[in-house]
Design a protein around this motif. Structure first.
Motif, PDB file in Angstrom:
ATOM      1  N   LEU A 209       0.833  -1.208   0.000  1.00  0.00           N
ATOM      2  CA  LEU A 209       0.000   0.000   0.000  1.00  0.00           C
ATOM      3  C   LEU A 209       0.864   1.252   0.000  1.00  0.00           C
ATOM      4  CD1 LEU A 209      -2.643   1.507   0.181  1.00  0.00           C
ATOM      5  CD2 LEU A 209      -2.688   1.061   2.645  1.00  0.00           C
ATOM      6  N   ALA A 210       1.930   1.242   0.788  1.00  0.00           N
ATOM      7  CA  ALA A 210       2.831   2.392   0.814  1.00  0.00           C
ATOM      8  C   ALA A 210       3.433   2.658  -0.565  1.00  0.00           C
ATOM      9  CB  ALA A 210       3.941   2.156   1.841  1.00  0.00           C
ATOM     10  N   ALA A 211       3.889   1.595  -1.229  1.00  0.00           N
ATOM     11  CA  ALA A 211       4.474   1.751  -2.568  1.00  0.00           C
ATOM     12  C   ALA A 211       3.437   2.237  -3.566  1.00  0.00           C
ATOM     13  CB  ALA A 211       5.075   0.423  -3.022  1.00  0.00           C
ATOM     14  N   ALA A 212       2.206   1.728  -3.462  1.00  0.00           N
ATOM     15  CA  ALA A 212       1.149   2.148  -4.373  1.00  0.00           C
ATOM     16  C   ALA A 212       0.769   3.608  -4.143  1.00  0.00           C
ATOM     17  CB  ALA A 212      -0.072   1.245  -4.207  1.00  0.00           C
ATOM     18  N   LEU A 213       0.749   4.039  -2.881  1.00  0.00           N
ATOM     19  CA  LEU A 213       0.466   5.436  -2.591  1.00  0.00           C
ATOM     20  C   LEU A 213       1.556   6.345  -3.144  1.00  0.00           C
ATOM     21  CD1 LEU A 213      -0.839   5.191   1.089  1.00  0.00           C
ATOM     22  CD2 LEU A 213      -2.189   5.664  -0.959  1.00  0.00           C
ATOM     23  N   ALA A 214       2.818   5.940  -2.947  1.00  0.00           N
ATOM     24  CA  ALA A 214       3.924   6.732  -3.488  1.00  0.00           C
ATOM     25  C   ALA A 214       3.822   6.832  -4.998  1.00  0.00           C
ATOM     26  CB  ALA A 214       5.255   6.104  -3.079  1.00  0.00           C
ATOM     27  N   GLU A 215       3.469   5.737  -5.631  1.00  0.00           N
ATOM     28  CA  GLU A 215       3.318   5.707  -7.094  1.00  0.00           C
ATOM     29  C   GLU A 215       2.233   6.677  -7.548  1.00  0.00           C
ATOM     30  OE1 GLU A 215       3.552   1.895  -9.860  1.00  0.00           O
ATOM     31  OE2 GLU A 215       1.584   2.069  -8.907  1.00  0.00           O
ATOM     32  N   THR A 216       1.210   6.867  -6.693  1.00  0.00           N
ATOM     33  CA  THR A 216       0.098   7.757  -7.021  1.00  0.00           C
ATOM     34  C   THR A 216       0.373   9.197  -6.605  1.00  0.00           C
ATOM     35  OG1 THR A 216      -1.312   5.850  -6.522  1.00  0.00           O
ATOM     36  CG2 THR A 216      -2.429   7.909  -6.893  1.00  0.00           C
ATOM     37  N   GLY A 217       1.482   9.410  -5.911  1.00  0.00           N
ATOM     38  CA  GLY A 217       1.830  10.761  -5.486  1.00  0.00           C
ATOM     39  C   GLY A 217       1.278  11.147  -4.134  1.00  0.00           C
ATOM     40  N   VAL A 218       0.874  10.161  -3.322  1.00  0.00           N
ATOM     41  CA  VAL A 218       0.297  10.443  -2.004  1.00  0.00           C
ATOM     42  C   VAL A 218       1.366  10.227  -0.931  1.00  0.00           C
ATOM     43  CG1 VAL A 218      -1.453   9.775  -0.314  1.00  0.00           C
ATOM     44  CG2 VAL A 218      -2.004   9.768  -2.757  1.00  0.00           C
ATOM     45  N   SER A 219       1.597  11.238  -0.114  1.00  0.00           N
ATOM     46  CA  SER A 219       2.569  11.115   0.982  1.00  0.00           C
ATOM     47  C   SER A 219       1.959  10.333   2.136  1.00  0.00           C
ATOM     48  CB  SER A 219       3.004  12.492   1.467  1.00  0.00           C
ATOM     49  OG  SER A 219       3.678  13.203   0.449  1.00  0.00           O
ATOM     50  N   TYR A 220       2.794   9.613   2.866  1.00  0.00           N
ATOM     51  CA  TYR A 220       2.310   8.783   3.965  1.00  0.00           C
ATOM     52  C   TYR A 220       3.385   8.669   5.041  1.00  0.00           C
ATOM     53  CZ  TYR A 220       5.413   5.365   1.864  1.00  0.00           C
ATOM     54  OH  TYR A 220       6.531   4.743   1.361  1.00  0.00           O
ATOM     55  N   ARG A 221       2.966   8.194   6.205  1.00  0.00           N
ATOM     56  CA  ARG A 221       3.888   7.780   7.258  1.00  0.00           C
ATOM     57  C   ARG A 221       3.659   6.303   7.523  1.00  0.00           C
ATOM     58  NH1 ARG A 221       2.594  12.934   9.259  1.00  0.00           N
ATOM     59  NH2 ARG A 221       4.420  14.265   9.651  1.00  0.00           N
ATOM     60  N   MET A 222       4.731   5.549   7.647  1.00  0.00           N
ATOM     61  CA  MET A 222       4.649   4.120   7.914  1.00  0.00           C
ATOM     62  C   MET A 222       5.182   3.830   9.310  1.00  0.00           C
ATOM     63  SD  MET A 222       4.273   0.851   7.099  1.00  0.00           S
ATOM     64  CE  MET A 222       4.362   0.445   5.343  1.00  0.00           C
ATOM     65  N   LEU A 223       4.323   3.300  10.184  1.00  0.00           N
ATOM     66  CA  LEU A 223       4.760   2.920  11.523  1.00  0.00           C
ATOM     67  C   LEU A 223       5.253   1.479  11.574  1.00  0.00           C
ATOM     68  CD1 LEU A 223       2.032   4.580  13.789  1.00  0.00           C
ATOM     69  CD2 LEU A 223       4.207   5.520  12.973  1.00  0.00           C
ATOM     70  N   GLY A 224       4.753   0.625  10.693  1.00  0.00           N
ATOM     71  CA  GLY A 224       5.263  -0.734  10.616  1.00  0.00           C
ATOM     72  C   GLY A 224       4.554  -1.717  11.524  1.00  0.00           C
ATOM     73  N   ALA A 225       5.303  -2.749  11.940  1.00  0.00           N
ATOM     74  CA  ALA A 225       4.724  -3.889  12.649  1.00  0.00           C
ATOM     75  C   ALA A 225       4.531  -3.616  14.142  1.00  0.00           C
ATOM     76  CB  ALA A 225       5.622  -5.114  12.469  1.00  0.00           C
ATOM     77  N   ARG A 226       3.567  -4.330  14.725  1.00  0.00           N
ATOM     78  CA  ARG A 226       3.368  -4.431  16.165  1.00  0.00           C
ATOM     79  C   ARG A 226       3.332  -3.060  16.859  1.00  0.00           C
ATOM     80  NH1 ARG A 226       7.194  -9.133  18.514  1.00  0.00           N
ATOM     81  NH2 ARG A 226       5.757  -8.790  20.266  1.00  0.00           N
ATOM     82  N   VAL A 227       2.365  -2.255  16.474  1.00  0.00           N
ATOM     83  CA  VAL A 227       2.241  -0.930  17.069  1.00  0.00           C
ATOM     84  C   VAL A 227       1.209  -0.976  18.192  1.00  0.00           C
ATOM     85  CG1 VAL A 227       1.689   1.492  16.652  1.00  0.00           C
ATOM     86  CG2 VAL A 227       2.817   0.137  14.868  1.00  0.00           C
ATOM     87  N   PRO A 228       1.616  -0.780  19.444  1.00  0.00           N
ATOM     88  CA  PRO A 228       0.651  -0.759  20.555  1.00  0.00           C
ATOM     89  C   PRO A 228      -0.366   0.354  20.348  1.00  0.00           C
ATOM     90  CG  PRO A 228       2.910  -0.911  21.365  1.00  0.00           C
ATOM     91  CD  PRO A 228       2.999  -0.600  19.907  1.00  0.00           C
TER      92      PRO A 228
END
Length: 314
Positions: A209-228
């Protein structure tokens, strides 16, 4: 494909080998493309492809390349290599004689599955990179990566095997998606927050999803795995994203109270997406959307980003 002549790249994807491997087999053993049209690159005929399939199968079984090439060149009917190979070579002990099921996925997925069984990292990475470049992240995920990853999981569930295959393929997929994300760096504020649910360790769909958003020009933040959940709410409060995507792969990590906590955050996002097969639709809090696939998750994220940008401009 009876009359189809193929490029080296197309043959490599069908066989699940690297293009450099094809060049080596051509230069050392004479197993190269036979169709030649003046002014164009040579192309592989169906008979060439069948010989190369024999070469690939035999070398995967441990036969030396020189001996495998001799069998391939001497095959009496190169259009039907399966009969020749299976009458002379036993299934490999290294892979249990099985294969990775990919359902109705196309030749590229079958080639990727074969490369995965051989632990051929170069061929795996090459196939993924080509498909992402040619078709985009969403199409590559749905038509290539997801079927192969699901097939590995299915085979592991049935046999307990392929842990090493899953680890290698996951690393190659993660690297390819990271490269796709870096290829087009979006501008503007990060409107989308991506996070795995608490104790959830399956991150590849979120990376897609992150790669697809970047491809579409949408900025994002990725927190990753196991986020309390407390950390997730803190991130939402500090950054004020337009949308939050919370990924859960299994029911064990899909606790709806995590979604409720995001909805109750001081800077509540416009959209909360419960992504992944772990979530049950009948347990989701009101106001949470469950996208059916990667394409819908991208579409919803783009829409909410655009909506917020338009309201800011107004």
């Amino acid at each position: 494909m009876a009359d189809e002549a193929l490029s080296a790249g197309a043959v490599a994807r069908r066989l699940g080998v690297a293009v450099t491997t094809l060049r080596t087999w051509h230069q050392r053993y004479g197993l190269g493309p036979s169709e030649h049209i003046p002014g164009h690159h040579r192309r592989y005929t169906p008979a060439d492809l069948a010989r190369l399939e024999i070469m690939r199968r035999l070398t995967a079984e441990g036969v030396s390349p020189a001996e495998a090439a001799r069998w391939a060149r001497q095959a009496p009917d190169p259009v039907t290599p399966d009969v020749i190979v299976h009458t002379r070579i036993r299934p490999s002990a290294r892979d249990g004689g099985g294969s990775i099921p990919v359902g109705r996925a196309g030749p590229a997925a079958r080639g990727l599955a074969r490369a995965a069984m051989r632990l051929d990292a170069a061929a795996i990475s090459e196939t993924i990179a080509h498909t992402v470049a040619a078709s985009g992240v969403v199409a590559a995920w749905e038509g290539l990566l997801r079927p192969v990853l699901a097939g590995i999981g299915e085979r592991h569930a049935a046999t307990g095997a392929l842990i090493e295959v899953e680890h290698l393929v996951s690393r190659c997929v993660s690297e390819a998606l990271a490269a796709a994300s870096r290829a087009k760096v979006p501008t503007g504020p990060a409107r989308i927050l991506l996070s795995c649910a608490d104790e959830e360790q399956h991150t590849l769909p979120l990376e897609a999803l992150a790669a697809a958003l970047a491809e579409t020009g949408v900025s994002y933040r990725m927190l990753g795995a196991r986020v309390p959940v407390a950390a997730l709410v803190e991130a939402v409060t500090r950054t004020g994203p337009a949308a939050v995507v919370l990924w859960s792969h299994t029911r064990a990590t899909a606790d709806p109270t995590q979604l409720s906590a995001v909805l109750a955050a001081p800077r509540r996002p416009l959209l909360v997406l419960a992504a992944g097969p772990g979530w049950r639709a009948d347990t989701l809090p009101a106001g949470v959307v469950r996208p059916v696939d990667l394409a819908e998750a991208v579409s919803l994220s783009v829409a909410v980003r655009d909506s917020l940008d338009q309201s800011t401009e107004a």
